[in-house]
Scaffold this motif. Structure first.
Motif, PDB file in Angstrom:
ATOM      1  N   LEU A   1      -4.743   3.360  -6.096  1.00  0.00           N
ATOM      2  CA  LEU A   1      -4.355   3.379  -4.693  1.00  0.00           C
ATOM      3  C   LEU A   1      -5.141   2.334  -3.889  1.00  0.00           C
ATOM      4  CD1 LEU A   1      -4.094   7.231  -4.048  1.00  0.00           C
ATOM      5  CD2 LEU A   1      -2.206   5.592  -4.226  1.00  0.00           C
ATOM      6  N   ALA A   2      -6.402   2.164  -4.226  1.00  0.00           N
ATOM      7  CA  ALA A   2      -7.229   1.156  -3.552  1.00  0.00           C
ATOM      8  C   ALA A   2      -6.679  -0.245  -3.799  1.00  0.00           C
ATOM      9  CB  ALA A   2      -8.672   1.257  -4.044  1.00  0.00           C
TER      10      ALA A   2
ATOM     11  N   TYR B   1      -0.405   2.757   7.446  1.00  0.00           N
ATOM     12  CA  TYR B   1      -0.236   2.750   5.990  1.00  0.00           C
ATOM     13  C   TYR B   1      -0.057   4.173   5.464  1.00  0.00           C
ATOM     14  CZ  TYR B   1      -0.995   1.362   1.128  1.00  0.00           C
ATOM     15  OH  TYR B   1      -0.848   1.128  -0.224  1.00  0.00           O
ATOM     16  N   GLU B   2      -0.815   5.114   6.024  1.00  0.00           N
ATOM     17  CA  GLU B   2      -0.681   6.524   5.623  1.00  0.00           C
ATOM     18  C   GLU B   2       0.741   7.024   5.875  1.00  0.00           C
ATOM     19  OE1 GLU B   2      -4.973   8.677   6.380  1.00  0.00           O
ATOM     20  OE2 GLU B   2      -3.798   8.105   8.133  1.00  0.00           O
ATOM     21  N   GLN B   3       1.257   6.712   7.051  1.00  0.00           N
ATOM     22  CA  GLN B   3       2.591   7.180   7.432  1.00  0.00           C
ATOM     23  C   GLN B   3       3.674   6.583   6.532  1.00  0.00           C
ATOM     24  OE1 GLN B   3       2.723   6.034  11.538  1.00  0.00           O
ATOM     25  NE2 GLN B   3       1.280   7.632  12.188  1.00  0.00           N
ATOM     26  N   GLU B   4       3.508   5.313   6.198  1.00  0.00           N
ATOM     27  CA  GLU B   4       4.495   4.645   5.357  1.00  0.00           C
ATOM     28  C   GLU B   4       4.473   5.147   3.917  1.00  0.00           C
ATOM     29  OE1 GLU B   4       4.091   0.425   5.472  1.00  0.00           O
ATOM     30  OE2 GLU B   4       4.350   0.285   7.648  1.00  0.00           O
ATOM     31  N   ASN B   5       3.308   5.579   3.449  1.00  0.00           N
ATOM     32  CA  ASN B   5       3.152   5.892   2.029  1.00  0.00           C
ATOM     33  C   ASN B   5       2.853   7.362   1.738  1.00  0.00           C
ATOM     34  OD1 ASN B   5       3.083   3.058   0.550  1.00  0.00           O
ATOM     35  ND2 ASN B   5       1.970   2.823   2.494  1.00  0.00           N
ATOM     36  N   GLY B   6       2.844   8.192   2.779  1.00  0.00           N
ATOM     37  CA  GLY B   6       2.611   9.611   2.562  1.00  0.00           C
ATOM     38  C   GLY B   6       1.243   9.926   1.996  1.00  0.00           C
ATOM     39  N   LEU B   7       0.221   9.170   2.453  1.00  0.00           N
ATOM     40  CA  LEU B   7      -1.135   9.345   1.936  1.00  0.00           C
ATOM     41  C   LEU B   7      -2.075   9.805   3.042  1.00  0.00           C
ATOM     42  CD1 LEU B   7      -1.414   6.024  -0.115  1.00  0.00           C
ATOM     43  CD2 LEU B   7      -1.113   8.311  -1.070  1.00  0.00           C
ATOM     44  N   LYS B   8      -3.211  10.335   2.625  1.00  0.00           N
ATOM     45  CA  LYS B   8      -4.298  10.610   3.551  1.00  0.00           C
ATOM     46  C   LYS B   8      -5.508   9.804   3.098  1.00  0.00           C
ATOM     47  CE  LYS B   8      -6.869  14.132   6.002  1.00  0.00           C
ATOM     48  NZ  LYS B   8      -7.145  15.586   6.194  1.00  0.00           N
ATOM     49  N   ILE B   9      -5.986   8.949   3.995  1.00  0.00           N
ATOM     50  CA  ILE B   9      -7.074   8.023   3.654  1.00  0.00           C
ATOM     51  C   ILE B   9      -8.255   8.285   4.577  1.00  0.00           C
ATOM     52  CG2 ILE B   9      -7.740   5.599   3.437  1.00  0.00           C
ATOM     53  CD1 ILE B   9      -4.694   4.983   3.194  1.00  0.00           C
ATOM     54  N   LYS B  10      -9.422   8.445   3.996  1.00  0.00           N
ATOM     55  CA  LYS B  10     -10.648   8.580   4.780  1.00  0.00           C
ATOM     56  C   LYS B  10     -11.205   7.184   5.064  1.00  0.00           C
ATOM     57  CE  LYS B  10     -15.430  10.275   4.409  1.00  0.00           C
ATOM     58  NZ  LYS B  10     -16.400  11.002   3.560  1.00  0.00           N
TER      59      LYS B  10
ATOM     60  N   HIS C   1     -18.352  12.412  -3.137  1.00  0.00           N
ATOM     61  CA  HIS C   1     -17.172  11.890  -2.445  1.00  0.00           C
ATOM     62  C   HIS C   1     -17.368  10.385  -2.245  1.00  0.00           C
ATOM     63  CE1 HIS C   1     -16.524  16.108  -1.912  1.00  0.00           C
ATOM     64  NE2 HIS C   1     -15.432  15.939  -1.178  1.00  0.00           N
ATOM     65  N   LYS C   2     -17.185   9.656  -3.302  1.00  0.00           N
ATOM     66  CA  LYS C   2     -17.462   8.228  -3.310  1.00  0.00           C
ATOM     67  C   LYS C   2     -16.313   7.431  -2.681  1.00  0.00           C
ATOM     68  CE  LYS C   2     -20.119   8.411  -7.644  1.00  0.00           C
ATOM     69  NZ  LYS C   2     -20.165   9.883  -7.704  1.00  0.00           N
ATOM     70  N   PRO C   3     -16.626   6.325  -2.005  1.00  0.00           N
ATOM     71  CA  PRO C   3     -15.548   5.459  -1.517  1.00  0.00           C
ATOM     72  C   PRO C   3     -14.875   4.721  -2.669  1.00  0.00           C
ATOM     73  CG  PRO C   3     -17.687   4.450  -1.076  1.00  0.00           C
ATOM     74  CD  PRO C   3     -17.963   5.827  -1.605  1.00  0.00           C
ATOM     75  N   ALA C   4     -13.569   4.587  -2.573  1.00  0.00           N
ATOM     76  CA  ALA C   4     -12.835   3.788  -3.561  1.00  0.00           C
ATOM     77  C   ALA C   4     -12.896   2.314  -3.204  1.00  0.00           C
ATOM     78  CB  ALA C   4     -11.384   4.250  -3.638  1.00  0.00           C
ATOM     79  N   ILE C   5     -12.922   2.020  -1.904  1.00  0.00           N
ATOM     80  CA  ILE C   5     -13.094   0.654  -1.401  1.00  0.00           C
ATOM     81  C   ILE C   5     -14.373   0.639  -0.578  1.00  0.00           C
ATOM     82  CG2 ILE C   5     -12.178  -1.124   0.141  1.00  0.00           C
ATOM     83  CD1 ILE C   5      -9.368  -0.114  -0.507  1.00  0.00           C
ATOM     84  N   PHE C   6     -15.239  -0.334  -0.809  1.00  0.00           N
ATOM     85  CA  PHE C   6     -16.464  -0.429  -0.032  1.00  0.00           C
ATOM     86  C   PHE C   6     -16.763  -1.883   0.312  1.00  0.00           C
ATOM     87  CE2 PHE C   6     -17.731  -0.676  -4.471  1.00  0.00           C
ATOM     88  CZ  PHE C   6     -18.756  -1.619  -4.510  1.00  0.00           C
ATOM     89  N   SER C   7     -17.542  -2.074   1.371  1.00  0.00           N
ATOM     90  CA  SER C   7     -17.933  -3.410   1.824  1.00  0.00           C
ATOM     91  C   SER C   7     -19.195  -3.844   1.103  1.00  0.00           C
ATOM     92  CB  SER C   7     -18.227  -3.410   3.328  1.00  0.00           C
ATOM     93  OG  SER C   7     -17.147  -2.921   4.068  1.00  0.00           O
ATOM     94  N   THR C   8     -19.201  -5.094   0.670  1.00  0.00           N
ATOM     95  CA  THR C   8     -20.424  -5.650   0.102  1.00  0.00           C
ATOM     96  C   THR C   8     -20.395  -7.162   0.265  1.00  0.00           C
ATOM     97  OG1 THR C   8     -21.920  -5.578  -1.818  1.00  0.00           O
ATOM     98  CG2 THR C   8     -19.574  -5.923  -2.271  1.00  0.00           C
ATOM     99  N   ASN C   9     -21.446  -7.832  -0.205  1.00  0.00           N
ATOM    100  CA  ASN C   9     -21.530  -9.289  -0.117  1.00  0.00           C
ATOM    101  C   ASN C   9     -22.431  -9.792  -1.235  1.00  0.00           C
ATOM    102  OD1 ASN C   9     -24.178  -8.752   0.763  1.00  0.00           O
ATOM    103  ND2 ASN C   9     -23.551  -8.805   2.914  1.00  0.00           N
ATOM    104  N   ILE C  10     -22.775 -11.063  -1.185  1.00  0.00           N
ATOM    105  CA  ILE C  10     -23.561 -11.652  -2.271  1.00  0.00           C
ATOM    106  C   ILE C  10     -24.932 -10.983  -2.388  1.00  0.00           C
ATOM    107  CG2 ILE C  10     -24.542 -13.493  -0.839  1.00  0.00           C
ATOM    108  CD1 ILE C  10     -23.361 -13.896  -4.483  1.00  0.00           C
TER     109      ILE C  10
END
Length: 498
Positions: free
Chosen positions: A390-391, A58-67, A88-97
Motif C-alpha cells: 500500500l505504501a 486518497y483514502e476516499q478514492e481507495n477505501g483506506l484508512k491512513i494514519k 505500530h511502525k510507519p510504513a512510509i517515513f521521512s529520512t535523508n542522507i
C-alpha cells in the motif's frame, strides 16, 4: 566505507536492538490492534496540513484508512526512532542522507531497486544519481520530497535602475556566463557607485554595461552589495562550504565515502571559497551604511538571518545569498519585490586543476546553482507485506498522478524532483530553480555527506574557524590567511573521519 559511518551504524543498530527488546516487554497496550491500513511519518513540518488533506482524498478514492503523523519540530530523529521501534511502525517515513546509515544497518529501509511495485521501481530508476539516497551509490532508498536550491538572489528592478530596463534580460544572461574576475570587478564597481555615485561601467561575459547617470528611488537605498548574516555560520559554512565540496564530489554519497586523498584535494577549493567570502564581507550592506567586519558583523542582533533578509527586502543590499526557502520570509516584509526575484549563480575563482569531478568545467561550475533533495519518503521493511504494498502504491500515485503532482506543486508548494519546464509557481524563486534544472546547470549538496552528518563540518569546523578568528576582526585577510583557514578546515574533516 568510511570507518566512522561503520561504527556509527553498528552503534545505532545496537541501540535499536536494545530498544526493540525493551519494547517487547511492554504492556498489553503496545499490542493493541491497528485501526489503519498504513501509517505515514512525515518530518517535513511545512507540508503537514497539505499532506493531511491529500491523504484524505486518497483514502476516499481507495477505501483506506491512513494514519499521518507530522512533527511540529524539525528535530525528528528521536521521535522517528521511537516510532520505528514501536508495535505500530510507519510504513512510509521521512529520512535523508544523515539517517540512512541507521535504517540501512538495521535493515528497516527498502532498496527501491528491489521494489515489488514495477511503477515505483520505474519511478525510482529515473532519480538522477546525484539525488539518490544511498550508502555507497548502489542503493536507491527513497523518493525525494522535493528539491531546494540556493544562489545569489537579486531583485531585477535593481538591474533596471543600475543599467536601464532595456538591458536587464541581457545582463542576467551575461552575469550567469561571466568569469569570476568579471564578477569581482562588477562587485567593486557597483559598491563604488553605491558609496560615491561614481559613474562608470562593468563588463560581464565580454559585454559592457554603463551605470545610469542618476540613481532611481530603489538604487538610492542601497548601502552595499551583499546582505550577509555573519552571526549565522550555516549561511557561509554550509552554503559556501558546499560550493567547495562540489569541486571534488558530485553527490553526498561521494562525500560520505571520501578517501583521505580526496579530502586533501579540498585545500585549493576551500581557499577559493575563503577568497570569495573575503570579497563578500568587504562589500556588505548595513542598515545605515556599509557593514564592516568586526564584533557587529557576527552579532546576533545586528547580523542574524532575519536582519540579512530585511536588508535585502528593504532594498539595502543588491544580492542575498540564500535559498528558495527564504521566499515566505521576504513576502512578510515586502510583497512588491516578489515578482522580480531570481537566482544568479555563486562564482568562485577556481582553476580547472581544482575540479576533480569528471566532466565539470570551471565555466559550467560558475553558471550553475546547487539543487538538492532535503528529505525523502522511505518504505519500512519491518511492516507487513500488505502495508509495504500500500505504501508503494501511494508513492506512485503522489508522484505520477495528475492529482498527486498537482498537490505537490499547488498545496505543498514543493518543486518536484522531476519537474520540467511546464511546472510553474507563483513563487519566482522556484521558477528560477526549475529553469536552471531544465538547462542542466546545477550542482549538488555533498556537504550533507560530510563527516558526523551534514552541518557539522560546515558549521562547527569551517564556519567556526571563520567566525571566531576572521569575521570578528576588521583586519585585512591575506593569501596566507586563505591557506590557513583551508588547512585547518581540511584537517577538521580528517579528524572527524575516524
Amino acid at each position: 566505507m568510511n570507518n566512522m559511518w561503520k561504527k556509527a551504524g553498528l552503534a545505532l543498530t545496537s541501540l535499536l536492538l536494545g530498544a526493540a527488546v525493551l519494547s517487547g516487554c511492554g504492556s498489553g497496550e503496545a499490542k493493541a490492534p491497528k485501526d489503519y491500513d498504513f501509517y505515514i511519518f512525515n518530518a517535513k513540518t511545512e507540508n503537514a496540513d497539505a499532506l493531511a488533506e491529500v491523504v484524505k482524498k486518497y483514502e476516499q478514492e481507495n477505501g483506506l484508512k491512513i494514519k499521518v503523523f507530522s512533527l511540529g519540530t524539525t528535530d525528528s530523529a528521536e521521535t522517528l526512532r521511537s516510532e520505528m521501534n514501536s508495535s505500530h511502525k510507519p510504513a512510509i517515513f521521512s529520512t535523508n542522507i544523515g539517517g540512512v546509515a541507521e535504517w540501512s544497518e538495521s535493515k528497516a529501509i527498502m532498496d527501491l531497486n528491489q521494489a515489488t511495485n514495477p511503477e515505483l521501481k520505474a519511478l525510482a530508476d529515473k532519480i538522477p544519481d546525484s539525488m539518490r539516497l544511498s550508502m555507497d551509490g548502489s542503493q536507491n532508498y527513497g523518493i525525494p520530497y522535493n528539491i531546494e536550491g540556493y544562489g545569489l538572489i537579486i531583485d531585477t528592478r535593481m538591474v533596471d535602475g543600475l543599467f536601464g530596463s532595456e538591458h536587464t534580460a541581457a545582463f542576467l544572461d551575461d552575469f550567469k556566463a561571466a568569469t569570476y574576475d568579471e564578477f569581482e570587478s562588477f562587485v567593486t564597481a557597483v559598491d563604488d557607485y553605491i558609496q560615491s555615485d561614481k559613474p562608470g561601467s562593468v563588463t560581464l561575459n565580454g559585454h559592457t554595461y554603463k551605470f545610469a547617470g542618476e540613481k532611481t528611488a530603489l538604487t538610492k537605498e542601497l548601502t552595499g552589495v551583499f546582505a550577509e548574516a555573519g552571526a549565522e555560520k550555516w549561511t557561509y559554512g554550509d552554503h559556501m562550504g558546499n560550493m567547495a565540496l562540489n569541486a571534488i564530489f558530485d553527490s553526498p554519497v561521494a562525500a560520505k565515502n571520501a578517501t583521505e586523498e580526496q579530502v586533501d584535494e579540498l585545500q585549493s577549493p576551500v581557499e577559493k571559497v575563503v577568497q570569495t567570502l573575503d570579497l563578500y564581507s568587504q562589500h556588505a550592506a548595513g542598515m545605515n551604511g556599509p557593514a564592516k567586519r568586526g564584533p557587529d558583523y557576527i552579532n546576533s542582533t545586528t547580523a542574524s538571518y532575519d536582519v540579512s533578509v530585511q536588508l535585502f527586502a528593504s532594498g539595502k543590499a543588491l544580492l542575498l545569498k540564500q535559498g528558495n526557502w527564504v521566499y515566505p520570509n521576504i513576502a512578510k516584509l515586502n510583497t512588491d519585490i516578489l515578482p522580480y526575484l531570481t537566482f544568479l549563480p555563486i562564482k568562485l575563482p577556481l582553476e580547472q586543476s581544482d575540479i576533480k569531478v569528471p566532466g565539470l568545467t570551471v565555466e559550467k561550475f560558475n553558471r550553475s546553482v546547487p539543487e538538492f533533495v532535503p528529505s525523502y519518503y522511505a518504505i519500512n521493511t519491518k511492516v507487513t507485506k500488505r502495508e509495504q504494498d500500500l505504501a508503494q502504491q501511494f508513492l506512485v500515485w503522489l508522484n505520477t498522478s495528475e492529482e498527486g503532482r498537482k498537490a505537490i506543486v499547488n498545496d505543498f508548494e514543493f518543486i518536484p524532483y522531476n519537474a520540467d519546464a511546464g511546472v510553474k509557481f507563483d513563487n519566482t524563486l522556484n521558477n528560477s530553480l526549475i529553469a536552471y534544472k531544465v538547462a542542466g546547470d546545477t550542482l549538488s549538496n555533498p556537504f550533507n555527506g560530510s563527516p558526523a552528518g551534514g552541518s557539522y563540518w560546515g558549521q562547527e569546523v569551517f564556519g567556526t574557524i571563520l567566525q571566531e578568528n576572521y569575521l570578528n576582526s576588521p583586519k585585512a585577510w591575506t593569501q596566507e590567511d586563505y591557506r590557513d583557514i583551508a588547512k585547518q578546515s581540511v584537517q577538521g574533516w580528517k579528524d572527524a573521519m575516524y
